[in-house]
Design an enzyme around this catalytic site. Structure first.
Site, PDB file in Angstrom:
ATOM      1  N   ASN A  94       0.858  -1.183   0.000  1.00 48.42           N
ATOM      2  CA  ASN A  94       0.000   0.000   0.000  1.00 48.42           C
ATOM      3  C   ASN A  94       0.894   1.232   0.000  1.00 48.42           C
ATOM      4  OD1 ASN A  94      -1.467   2.273   1.016  1.00 48.42           O
ATOM      5  ND2 ASN A  94      -3.035   0.902   1.821  1.00 48.42           N
ATOM      6  N   ASP A 124      -1.144  -4.206  10.917  1.00 46.73           N
ATOM      7  CA  ASP A 124      -2.515  -4.444  10.482  1.00 46.73           C
ATOM      8  C   ASP A 124      -3.335  -3.393  11.189  1.00 46.73           C
ATOM      9  OD1 ASP A 124      -4.522  -5.704   8.997  1.00 46.73           O
ATOM     10  OD2 ASP A 124      -5.137  -6.894  10.716  1.00 46.73           O
ATOM     11  N   ASP A 145     -10.275   7.653   6.535  1.00 47.83           N
ATOM     12  CA  ASP A 145      -9.870   8.992   6.994  1.00 47.83           C
ATOM     13  C   ASP A 145     -10.927  10.076   6.742  1.00 47.83           C
ATOM     14  OD1 ASP A 145      -7.440   8.125   8.001  1.00 47.83           O
ATOM     15  OD2 ASP A 145      -6.268   8.723   6.254  1.00 47.83           O
ATOM     16  N   HIS A 154      -3.139   6.423  14.963  1.00 48.61           N
ATOM     17  CA  HIS A 154      -2.967   5.080  15.513  1.00 48.61           C
ATOM     18  C   HIS A 154      -1.646   4.462  15.067  1.00 48.61           C
ATOM     19  CE1 HIS A 154      -4.783   5.005  11.598  1.00 48.61           C
ATOM     20  NE2 HIS A 154      -4.786   3.690  11.488  1.00 48.61           N
TER      21      HIS A 154
END
Length: 198
Positions: free
Chosen positions: A10, A70, A156, A181
């Site tokens: 990603n 993850d 987001d 996070h």
């Protein structure tokens, strides 16, 4: 300089991880920078299980110290879902737009005051020596009913962090890195990563 593999394809996530790890004295490479190897599907019941499995697979295949994460969003009104299924919530397409649309549809009847949620990230560092470190970062907030902002990915645009009026997609990259996070999880890994480059 020690090479550190980030087990991700990603590009948005890789860019975010590179920014957060900047200055750690490591050459950060992604899965596209190493020879291909079979990647097991994410079948863990927790973020931690998936992160650790990804990191172990990558270390076994490449011999490089590896960070894998993850992450996803846990929505209280949906009993903590999508959770580990966040990227695949709307099915196999892995489309951010489809995932957003489905979540907004599912919470359409939930009162605003109950639209609490948290982004969660488990990050695992696995070293070829067998050392394993797993940490967890959480970023609480609330959902909004219409996407806002373009600086981000995933959920987001509908997530407003606690203490903010802007969505995560309306924050600058540096603002997000400092409080997200993923930023919180990687901050816990940094001492272990500095040890790699020492």
């Amino acid at each position: 300089m020690t090479r550190l593999l980030v087990a991700s394809r990603n590009s948005s996530k890789l860019e975010e991880l590179r920014r957060i790890l900047d200055g750690a004295g490591l050459e950060v490479v992604g899965l596209s920078d190493v020879p291909p190897f079979p990647e097991a599907p994410e079948t863990g019941a927790t973020f931690e299980e998936n992160a650790l499995a990804k990191a172990r697979d990558a270390v076994a295949a490449t011999g490089l110290p590896t960070v894998a994460d993850d992450s996803g969003i846990a929505i209280d009104a949906l009993n903590g879902m999508p959770g580990v299924l966040s990227a695949r919530w709307a099915g196999g397409t892995k489309s951010d737009a489809a995932n957003l649309a489905l979540v907004l549809e599912q919470v359409a009847d939930v009162p605003d005051e109950r639209l609490t949620a948290a982004f969660v990230c488990a990050a695992a560092l696995v070293h070829p020596s067998g050392v394993e470190v797993v940490v967890r970062g959480e970023w609480p907030g609330t959902l909004v009913r219409k996407p806002r902002g373009t600086n981000g990915f995933g959920y987001d645009p509908i997530f407003v962090p606690a203490g903010e009026t802007r969505t995560s997609a309306e924050l600058t990259s540096s603002e997000k890195d400092a409080i997200s996070h993923r930023g919180r999880a990687l901050a816990q890994l940094l001492p272990h990563l500095h040890a790699l480059s020492a």
